[in-house]
Design an enzyme around this catalytic site. Structure first.
Site, short mmCIF file in Angstrom:
data_model
loop_
_atom_site.label_atom_id
_atom_site.label_comp_id
_atom_site.label_asym_id
_atom_site.label_seq_id
_atom_site.Cartn_x
_atom_site.Cartn_y
_atom_site.Cartn_z
N LYS A 207 -10.73 40.53 -60.46
CA LYS A 207 -10.28 39.37 -61.21
C LYS A 207 -8.78 39.12 -61.02
O LYS A 207 -8.31 37.99 -61.13
CB LYS A 207 -10.56 39.54 -62.71
CG LYS A 207 -11.99 39.91 -63.08
CD LYS A 207 -12.95 38.77 -62.87
CE LYS A 207 -14.29 38.97 -63.56
NZ LYS A 207 -15.14 40.03 -63.01
C1 LIG Z 1 -16.44 40.05 -62.76
C2 LIG Z 1 -16.95 41.17 -61.96
C3 LIG Z 1 -18.09 41.05 -61.15
C4 LIG Z 1 -18.92 39.78 -61.12
O1 LIG Z 1 -18.24 38.71 -60.52
P1 LIG Z 1 -18.76 37.21 -60.70
O2 LIG Z 1 -17.75 36.35 -60.07
O3 LIG Z 1 -18.83 37.00 -62.19
O4 LIG Z 1 -20.10 37.12 -60.08
C5 LIG Z 1 -18.46 42.13 -60.40
N1 LIG Z 1 -17.79 43.30 -60.43
C6 LIG Z 1 -16.69 43.46 -61.20
C7 LIG Z 1 -15.99 44.77 -61.21
C8 LIG Z 1 -16.23 42.40 -61.99
O5 LIG Z 1 -15.14 42.57 -62.74
#
Ligand SMILES: *Cc1c(COP(=O)(O)O)cnc(C)c1O
Length: 494
Positions: A113
């Site tokens: 993120k």
């Molecule tokens: C948010 C997240 C995901 C999922 O990503 P999306 O964009 O919501 O599909 C997968 N792995 C981790 C560690 C995350 O923080």
């Protein structure tokens, strides 16, 4: 480049700054660029010798046409600096010769993120100025764990912006919870919600759609904005790392320019994998997009059958950031494949009945590109062991779900294409589950697990997670979802 809603045909067009500022379109749909810009092999060739920030600037400039190149470049250089991403923003690590890990977790909160949330506050700050906004923006976030911390870290102490995060009280790991509870900054607030991630997300969506709340906030000089992956400002930065990864594959000699590769993404809200789809539509030579799910395999079923059905048991798993039954960004794919009217109808069905079914030709188009696999909890643990014991690669639970899916795809298809696996979190962010998978024993505690995993593997604990247990807890309130609106208004008035 202008932006429009996924739900209204010939609806209003807005600038990128406006789309980033408001997050959600007025009709409840998501913003999409009116067309998808092209990226040629010639352009890619130019990017191969560039830094991550330069590659990102180049990609963003195609989407953010109301920002100058200088503005964008200033922001990408600040966001993806060596200080914030020690060792590089999105390095590749060849796991086993066929599957190459794209490590997206070298930022300040150790999850992917950060790739978007280190830059988005800068883009929003500029958007407020570009649109002549004098009110304060209140960012509302529902988080399954990683978004919350990454948004808090990205928005802390940014002028003219406040941020409030809701997380499901039993739906995040101890480390994730502590990361949020100990957040520093003058403009931040964090609350736990009784319920799961979907309850938190639904609560936030309701607040966004409530005209009375908007009016009351406006009277206080505040308006709402989102940092969830439904905001285009979250999605655009994610496109850049697929372009960058492809360039690095060429640079490493794994492929020659123009060769096709597959991408595998551990998926929750469908934001990360959708960014890969946009990259492919732009012209990046990607073939299959492998959608990896955990036991909450609503997307696996959807990709197999064309029916999206959220009426099912919700499981809490060791990959909590993927414990999601409503993958909001799927709406953007529906829009591209089925158009506004059908997207609006499907979203209405999802809202009212929890289920919708695509027409045969629609799901067939999606299946041309996407393929879904899921990992049980045992599969996930086995993938962690396999990567570590056979290839010396330590990966977290989410990445392991992806590794399982990537291997399942290779076994099912005997494809010769290399796979770029989006590695979405540091193994230390989910240390107790990783430790358990490797040793079949529990660590002494969730926090002790970091040291014990480090001792077991010799891998170093990333600085942002070291000593997390000794920081001061600032936010420890838990509330019912029904009390979310009041808490937002209280915080806005502070
Ligand atoms: C948010 C997240 C995901 C999922 O990503 P999306 O964009 O919501 O599909 C997968 N792995 C981790 C560690 C995350 O923080």
């Amino acid at each position: 480049m202008q932006y429009k809603s996924t739900r209204t045909k010939n609806g209003a067009l807005v600038s990128a700054a406006e789309a980033i500022k408001t997050g959600l379109a007025p009709d409840g749909g998501l913003f999409m660029p009116e067309s998808i810009p092209a990226l040629s092999l010639g352009e890619l060739a130019e990017l191969i010798e560039c830094s991550y920030a330069e590659r990102a600037t180049y990609v963003f400039a195609k989407f953010l046409t109301d920002y100058s190149i200088q503005e964008i470049h200033e922001d990408t250089c600040a966001a993806y600096s060596e200080e914030r991403f020690p060792g590089g923003a999105a390095p590749l690590h060849d796991i086993d010769g066929k599957i190459v890990s794209l490590e997206l977790w070298h930022g300040p909160t150790c999850a992917f993120k950060d790739m978007a949330l280190q830059i988005m506050p800068r883009l929003l700050s500029r958007a407020l100025r570009k649109t002549g906004e004098s009110r304060e923006a209140l960012i509302l976030v529902a988080t399954s764990g990683d978004t919350g911390k990454a948004a808090l870290e990205g928005y802390r102490d940014v002028e003219q912006i406040k941020i409030k995060v809701f997380y499901p009280v039993d739906g995040v790991s101890r480390v994730q919870k502590l990361q949020m509870q100990t957040q520093e900054g003058k403009n931040v607030d964090v609350s736990a919600i009784i319920g799961n991630f979907d309850d938190a997300q639904t609560g936030v969506k309701k607040i966004f759609g409530d005209a009375a709340i908007a009016k009351e906030l406006d009277a206080n000089g505040v308006f709402l904005s989102s940092a969830n992956s439904i905001n285009w400002g979250r999605l655009a930065p994610q496109i850049a790392y697929y372009v960058s990864a492809y360039c690095d594959m060429v640079k490493m000699g794994k492929i020659v320019l123009g060769d096709k590769v597959d991408v595998c993404v551990p998926t929750g809200n469908f934001g990360n994998i959708f960014a890969a789809y946009i990259a492919k539509e732009m012209g990046l030579p990607l073939e299959k997009l492998i959608c990896a799910s955990n036991k909450n395999n609503v997307l696996t079923d959807f990709l197999a059958s064309g029916t999206y059905d959220r009426n099912r048991h919700f499981y809490t798993t060791t990959s909590p950031s993927m414990d999601i039954l409503i993958s909001s960004n799927l709406e953007r794919l529906l829009y591209l494949v089925c158009g506004e009217e059908k997207t609006a109808a499907y979203m209405k069905d999802l809202n009212e009945k929890g289920v919708y079914s695509l027409a045969d030709d629609e799901i067939a188009k999606i299946k041309d590109v996407f393929v879904g696999y899921y990992a049980s909890e045992e599969d996930c643990a086995a993938a962690i062991r396999d990567a570590y014991e056979n290839h010396g690669y330590l990966c977290d639970t989410h990445t392991a779900v992806g590794y399982h899916a990537a291997k399942a795809h290779l076994a099912a298809t005997d494809s010769k294409r290399p796979i770029i696996l989006a590695s979405t979190a540091s193994p230390f962010k989910f240390a107790s589950s990783v430790y358990r998978a490797l040793t079949d024993k529990d660590a002494s505690g969730e926090l002790e697990a970091l040291d014990e995993l480090s001792a077991l593997t010799g891998a170093e604990i990333p600085a942002p997670l070291a000593n997390i247990g000794t920081r001061t807890v600032r936010f420890d309130t838990t509330m019912n979802a029904a009390d979310m609106p009041a808490s937002v208004i209280d915080f806005a008035k502070k």
